[in-house]
Design a protein around this motif. Sequence first.
Motif, PDB file in Angstrom:
ATOM      1  N   SER B 117      46.813  51.211  40.829  1.00 29.18           N
ATOM      2  CA  SER B 117      46.963  49.829  40.383  1.00 29.18           C
ATOM      3  C   SER B 117      45.606  49.222  40.010  1.00 29.18           C
ATOM      4  CB  SER B 117      47.604  49.019  41.504  1.00 29.18           C
ATOM      5  OG  SER B 117      47.234  47.679  41.429  1.00 29.18           O
ATOM      6  N   ILE B 119      44.363  46.319  40.281  1.00 30.19           N
ATOM      7  CA  ILE B 119      43.721  45.471  41.284  1.00 30.19           C
ATOM      8  C   ILE B 119      43.131  46.324  42.414  1.00 30.19           C
ATOM      9  CG2 ILE B 119      45.882  45.035  42.589  1.00 30.19           C
ATOM     10  CD1 ILE B 119      43.537  42.244  41.966  1.00 30.19           C
ATOM     11  N   ILE B 120      43.832  47.399  42.776  1.00 28.64           N
ATOM     12  CA  ILE B 120      43.311  48.316  43.806  1.00 28.64           C
ATOM     13  C   ILE B 120      42.043  49.005  43.281  1.00 28.64           C
ATOM     14  CG2 ILE B 120      43.844  50.337  45.240  1.00 28.64           C
ATOM     15  CD1 ILE B 120      45.551  47.936  45.950  1.00 28.64           C
ATOM     16  N   GLU B 230      43.370  41.310  36.223  1.00 26.76           N
ATOM     17  CA  GLU B 230      43.206  41.917  37.544  1.00 26.76           C
ATOM     18  C   GLU B 230      41.797  42.463  37.800  1.00 26.76           C
ATOM     19  OE1 GLU B 230      46.046  42.165  35.911  1.00 26.76           O
ATOM     20  OE2 GLU B 230      47.743  42.448  37.265  1.00 26.76           O
TER      21      GLU B 230
END
Lengths: 275, 294
Positions: B117, B119-120, B230
Amino acid sequence: MRLKKANSLLITLILCVGAVVSFFPIYMAVINSFKTQGEMFASFTTLPTKLHYENYSQAFHQTHLLNSALNSTIISFIGIGGIVICSALAGYKLSRTQGKLSGAIFFLFVASMLVPFHSIMIPLTRMAKDLSVQGSTYGLALIYIGLGVNMAIFLYHGFVKSIPRELEESAQMDGCNEFQTFFRIIFPLLLPITVTIAILDFLWIWNDFLLPLLMLTDVNHYTLILSTNMLFGEYNKDWSLILAALVLTSIPVILIYAFFQKFIMEGIAEGAVKG
Amino acid sequence: MPFKIYKKYVMLLAFTAPALIFYAIFLLIPTISGMYYSFTDWNGLNPNYSFIGLGNFVESLKEDPDFLNSLWFTLKYVLVMIVLQNVLALALAVLIESRTRTKGFFRTIFFMPNMISTIISAFMWTFVFSSVLPQIAEKTTIAFLGQSWLGDPKVSFFSIIIVSLWNGVGYMMIIYLAALQGVPQSLKEAAIIDGANAFQTLRSVTMPMITHAITICFFLTLNGAFKVYEVVYGLTGGGPGRSTQVITMNIYEEAFSNNFRYGYASAKSVILFAIVLIFTLIQLRVMKKREVEA
């Protein structure tokens, strides 16, 4: 010939350097997630002397991991199921029907693929509030259906063209009505593109951040990504805990990747060619 | 005969209705109502609001330095991403394609970051930028690594680019790889027999044969880059100050965290939509002309 060998060695070297850079952050996250804070600040780059699993158990509990993973699963499952059924029906019929109305509906779907999510997030939030689907796991899944059908219809629309019409004609001769023809004959034949759509949508829904952030208010309804985000905010400097959470959150997609690698790659290529 | 035509429409609507309902509620109506709100001074709560014409648009483009800065920052980001992401992805694809035995391995490695992801990814890189690199710099005395990756606006622009590339190149690479596999081997061999070197073959044979993939990848990068959120949220949060704020963040802030100016934020959303649309149409028009049939 010697030149060729040197060339090929150079290419391998470049690729290896690239691979190291590509893998570096993941490697750093994994090895440091097993260290204590003190061990980390002594050196980030060395391997842990002893594996500290307690970071993982703490992250596991702090993120309510099982619960958020379950929420993510429910949302993905309903979202993908809804997208696939709605889009297969629509994409099939739009592809098989000539005429202005059919063309107009198809254009409406395709044109909306250019609308950036951020351009509709404000009225979408209002809409969700008005319909009281805001704050609910199932409500969020329904929104994903609404946002996902356009792309899926586009892919189904293209794929249907490769299916001979004779198949459905003979099914109707045998007495199937249109819906029976669709579900018994056509839908199974759509499987390859259905797999593509399911995988691409899974990665989108599972990894999505902003929409759940806007829609979910109760921690119990949080998705995995949202829980990790919250943890990052709360334990800003506690890297051993955060890293364990990041690794835990990424494990499901890495597993999916390992199992479905071939389909994912084909799906991306397929989606791009059709797009 | 009229009955048959009538039946055709009923069936068409019956098959498309489920999709149309979800689509209308969660995408079509929000798009239209967003455009409507953009002409009002609505704050999202008050049932009474008034129609103020182009007021929001004029204000955002004339009296809102934060918005203009975010717009400028986003445009720079889009431009750099289009060039770097495609050059890097194509280069990787060509190199990987040329090594038959290790193809699968490198494809897997370079695509893996795309699974994680966004954002990760940004959080992972925050760790690398804020802790790992400075420590390595200290130990090896390579001062370059110790710079303020996320705190200095000039540097953090490149940090944002690095993470975006890390996350996104693999996707484009897969598309280029698929296109490269479609180039007939015989054409390349013919070029080599005619005395072309590897670079000439790439430029004169391979590139023209994969223009459709270049069009698609430019399109995807352009569209994706305008929506960047993000990566920036995770790395810098738009800071320091508002120096790395992107347009989507500016809209979010306006509507949800600062002033609750729904109408005003909607106008900014419409501007974003218009910009993406214009850039996309120009890009597709310019590039479609260059495509050749295999």
